[in-house]
Scaffold this motif. Sequence first.
Motif, PDB file in Angstrom:
ATOM      1  N   ALA A   1     -25.652 101.092  31.608  1.00  0.00           N
ATOM      2  CA  ALA A   1     -26.092 102.119  30.662  1.00  0.00           C
ATOM      3  C   ALA A   1     -26.461 103.450  31.321  1.00  0.00           C
ATOM      4  CB  ALA A   1     -27.279 101.597  29.853  1.00  0.00           C
ATOM      5  N   TYR A   2     -26.868 103.439  32.580  1.00  0.00           N
ATOM      6  CA  TYR A   2     -27.393 104.650  33.221  1.00  0.00           C
ATOM      7  C   TYR A   2     -26.818 104.851  34.612  1.00  0.00           C
ATOM      8  CZ  TYR A   2     -31.165 104.703  29.763  1.00  0.00           C
ATOM      9  OH  TYR A   2     -31.886 104.746  28.599  1.00  0.00           O
ATOM     10  N   LEU A   3     -26.625 106.106  34.963  1.00  0.00           N
ATOM     11  CA  LEU A   3     -26.400 106.521  36.351  1.00  0.00           C
ATOM     12  C   LEU A   3     -27.681 107.219  36.778  1.00  0.00           C
ATOM     13  CD1 LEU A   3     -22.828 108.115  36.189  1.00  0.00           C
ATOM     14  CD2 LEU A   3     -23.426 105.776  36.827  1.00  0.00           C
ATOM     15  N   ILE A   4     -28.264 106.785  37.883  1.00  0.00           N
ATOM     16  CA  ILE A   4     -29.527 107.332  38.389  1.00  0.00           C
ATOM     17  C   ILE A   4     -29.304 107.780  39.829  1.00  0.00           C
ATOM     18  CG2 ILE A   4     -31.950 106.808  38.905  1.00  0.00           C
ATOM     19  CD1 ILE A   4     -31.458 106.448  35.969  1.00  0.00           C
ATOM     20  N   LEU A   5     -29.838 108.946  40.185  1.00  0.00           N
ATOM     21  CA  LEU A   5     -29.751 109.400  41.573  1.00  0.00           C
ATOM     22  C   LEU A   5     -30.862 110.394  41.855  1.00  0.00           C
ATOM     23  CD1 LEU A   5     -28.493 112.511  41.530  1.00  0.00           C
ATOM     24  CD2 LEU A   5     -26.399 111.273  41.048  1.00  0.00           C
ATOM     25  N   THR A   6     -31.068 110.665  43.121  1.00  0.00           N
ATOM     26  CA  THR A   6     -31.997 111.712  43.527  1.00  0.00           C
ATOM     27  C   THR A   6     -31.238 112.695  44.416  1.00  0.00           C
ATOM     28  OG1 THR A   6     -32.755 110.525  45.488  1.00  0.00           O
ATOM     29  CG2 THR A   6     -34.028 110.204  43.470  1.00  0.00           C
ATOM     30  N   THR A   7     -31.659 113.936  44.350  1.00  0.00           N
ATOM     31  CA  THR A   7     -31.143 114.972  45.235  1.00  0.00           C
ATOM     32  C   THR A   7     -32.220 116.025  45.384  1.00  0.00           C
ATOM     33  OG1 THR A   7     -29.221 116.339  45.766  1.00  0.00           O
ATOM     34  CG2 THR A   7     -30.025 116.428  43.483  1.00  0.00           C
ATOM     35  N   GLU A   8     -31.990 116.956  46.254  1.00  0.00           N
ATOM     36  CA  GLU A   8     -32.971 118.011  46.468  1.00  0.00           C
ATOM     37  C   GLU A   8     -32.640 119.204  45.584  1.00  0.00           C
ATOM     38  OE1 GLU A   8     -34.223 118.687  50.484  1.00  0.00           O
ATOM     39  OE2 GLU A   8     -33.477 116.714  51.074  1.00  0.00           O
ATOM     40  N   ARG A   9     -33.640 119.709  44.919  1.00  0.00           N
ATOM     41  CA  ARG A   9     -33.479 120.768  43.924  1.00  0.00           C
ATOM     42  C   ARG A   9     -32.898 122.056  44.522  1.00  0.00           C
ATOM     43  NH1 ARG A   9     -35.853 120.757  38.896  1.00  0.00           N
ATOM     44  NH2 ARG A   9     -37.221 119.090  39.556  1.00  0.00           N
ATOM     45  N   ASN A  10     -33.169 122.341  45.778  1.00  0.00           N
ATOM     46  CA  ASN A  10     -32.739 123.606  46.373  1.00  0.00           C
ATOM     47  C   ASN A  10     -31.384 123.515  47.086  1.00  0.00           C
ATOM     48  OD1 ASN A  10     -33.877 121.973  48.314  1.00  0.00           O
ATOM     49  ND2 ASN A  10     -34.701 123.651  49.520  1.00  0.00           N
TER      50      ASN A  10
ATOM     51  N   TYR B   1     -27.727 119.787  43.383  1.00  0.00           N
ATOM     52  CA  TYR B   1     -28.544 119.746  42.163  1.00  0.00           C
ATOM     53  C   TYR B   1     -27.800 120.385  40.987  1.00  0.00           C
ATOM     54  CZ  TYR B   1     -32.316 120.548  38.862  1.00  0.00           C
ATOM     55  OH  TYR B   1     -33.077 120.580  37.719  1.00  0.00           O
ATOM     56  N   SER B   2     -27.292 121.584  41.175  1.00  0.00           N
ATOM     57  CA  SER B   2     -26.586 122.251  40.076  1.00  0.00           C
ATOM     58  C   SER B   2     -25.276 121.529  39.754  1.00  0.00           C
ATOM     59  CB  SER B   2     -26.352 123.729  40.369  1.00  0.00           C
ATOM     60  OG  SER B   2     -25.579 123.887  41.527  1.00  0.00           O
ATOM     61  N   PHE B   3     -24.631 120.940  40.756  1.00  0.00           N
ATOM     62  CA  PHE B   3     -23.428 120.144  40.520  1.00  0.00           C
ATOM     63  C   PHE B   3     -23.735 118.979  39.584  1.00  0.00           C
ATOM     64  CE2 PHE B   3     -21.286 116.195  41.802  1.00  0.00           C
ATOM     65  CZ  PHE B   3     -20.000 116.478  41.404  1.00  0.00           C
ATOM     66  N   TYR B   4     -24.806 118.257  39.862  1.00  0.00           N
ATOM     67  CA  TYR B   4     -25.146 117.116  39.002  1.00  0.00           C
ATOM     68  C   TYR B   4     -25.529 117.579  37.598  1.00  0.00           C
ATOM     69  CZ  TYR B   4     -24.949 114.135  43.115  1.00  0.00           C
ATOM     70  OH  TYR B   4     -24.522 113.455  44.231  1.00  0.00           O
ATOM     71  N   CYS B   5     -26.261 118.663  37.507  1.00  0.00           N
ATOM     72  CA  CYS B   5     -26.620 119.192  36.180  1.00  0.00           C
ATOM     73  C   CYS B   5     -25.365 119.566  35.394  1.00  0.00           C
ATOM     74  CB  CYS B   5     -27.560 120.393  36.316  1.00  0.00           C
ATOM     75  SG  CYS B   5     -29.216 119.956  36.894  1.00  0.00           S
ATOM     76  N   ARG B   6     -24.403 120.191  36.032  1.00  0.00           N
ATOM     77  CA  ARG B   6     -23.142 120.547  35.362  1.00  0.00           C
ATOM     78  C   ARG B   6     -22.386 119.309  34.897  1.00  0.00           C
ATOM     79  NH1 ARG B   6     -22.568 123.890  39.797  1.00  0.00           N
ATOM     80  NH2 ARG B   6     -20.868 122.614  40.621  1.00  0.00           N
ATOM     81  N   ASN B   7     -22.644 118.186  35.541  1.00  0.00           N
ATOM     82  CA  ASN B   7     -21.952 116.948  35.206  1.00  0.00           C
ATOM     83  C   ASN B   7     -22.786 116.016  34.327  1.00  0.00           C
ATOM     84  OD1 ASN B   7     -19.139 116.626  36.523  1.00  0.00           O
ATOM     85  ND2 ASN B   7     -20.373 117.755  38.006  1.00  0.00           N
ATOM     86  N   GLY B   8     -23.764 116.585  33.620  1.00  0.00           N
ATOM     87  CA  GLY B   8     -24.479 115.833  32.600  1.00  0.00           C
ATOM     88  C   GLY B   8     -25.763 115.148  33.017  1.00  0.00           C
TER      89      GLY B   8
END
Length: 148
Positions: free
Chosen positions: A113-122, A126-133
Amino acid sequence: MELRTLDPKKDFEQVKEVFESAFSREPWNDDWSDRRQLDLYIQDLLDQKNTLAFGLFDNDALVGIALGRLMHFYEGNQFRIDELCIKTGHQGKGLGTLLLDRIGKACIEKKIAYLILTTERNYPAYSFYCRNGFQSLENSVMLAKKLF
């Protein structure tokens, strides 16, 4: 491009090569000169009870990886991605987005049901993952304590 489930023994060296090529350069600049530590880290990611590892292949050449584990949670199963990258030289061509899209479809088939990950905001990731939902979990925080 084909998404395949990775084999811990057969794909080990290619996974190591993709991982090191991506993370030893900008913006991460990780120092993986300790080859034993690199081997152990990749082994940790590929060879555990709940390991879930995908590779994006161009013919038989591995160009992208997503390494993590299947976790069972009350809201449904999760693919917790510990490492995701595209091999240097293949970046900037939409392969990361393709990899995430194919992983999403494979996970739906597996009732994850979920894809979960961590990355560094700076970092650009980070923006790549946000662009991908992906969305930040505002009430969650990752903590670390360095011991030496």
